[in-house]
Design an enzyme around this catalytic site. Sequence first.
Site, mmCIF file in Angstrom:
data_model
loop_
_atom_site.group_PDB
_atom_site.id
_atom_site.type_symbol
_atom_site.label_atom_id
_atom_site.label_comp_id
_atom_site.label_asym_id
_atom_site.label_seq_id
_atom_site.Cartn_x
_atom_site.Cartn_y
_atom_site.Cartn_z
ATOM 1 N N ARG A 189 93.088 44.970 12.226
ATOM 2 C CA ARG A 189 93.090 43.805 11.343
ATOM 3 C C ARG A 189 93.301 42.502 12.105
ATOM 4 N NH1 ARG A 189 92.289 45.237 6.477
ATOM 5 N NH2 ARG A 189 92.694 43.146 5.647
ATOM 6 N N ILE A 190 93.043 42.515 13.402
ATOM 7 C CA ILE A 190 93.045 41.279 14.185
ATOM 8 C C ILE A 190 91.605 40.767 14.156
ATOM 9 C CG2 ILE A 190 93.581 40.197 16.388
ATOM 10 C CD1 ILE A 190 95.987 41.357 14.897
#
Length: 220
Positions: A189-190
Amino acid sequence: MAADELLPEPLPADPLPMFATWFSDARVRNVQPNPDAMVIATVGENSAPSARVVLCKRLVPDQGFVVFFTNYDSRKGRELEEHPRAAAVFHWDAMHRQVRLEGPIVMSPAPESDQYFASRAFESRIGAWASAQSEPLASRGALAAQVEAVKERLGLQKATDGEVPRPPHWGGIRLWIDSIELWAEGAGRIHERARWTRQLTKKDEFSFSGGPWTGTRLNP
């Protein structure tokens, strides 16, 4: 995602060619239904937001606008007339990409609306006359009756009977982009996010000229 699917470093000075590439990729790969679908958000009474899905029928990256078509008397049409600004979102889940747009809107020139309307299926052209979009409807049968009434009034029962004229209340809307955000899914989720903005100057009834873009990366 592969490195070539993330946002480049440094960011491009103009984000619209990348948007055009993503839009083309989504249509060519065709890995999800309606790759040209976008959510259009408008503002109504008491600043209440409203959103719906429409189809982007044209992207003009060298000038910086997208086009969709609608009934101008619909809820979105009335809201855009009152508040001529909109936001749009493309979400290509299968491609792990998203694009957000914001900017002023104008009606398309009549020839643009005429050309697209003529390309639609016969039933869709009749439907544009028959449906009082967003207005209350008594029943499914009532809508069918409206369709038949339009065919009778126009003297057209099938496509070979003649051309269906474009209703004056139906046509294109151009969303001119003064803000765009490109998003690419990242591991853990970066995600990759960047936003560009520019100033638009009204040229005429249908168009703007755009100043230089200013871009910056954003935290996911």
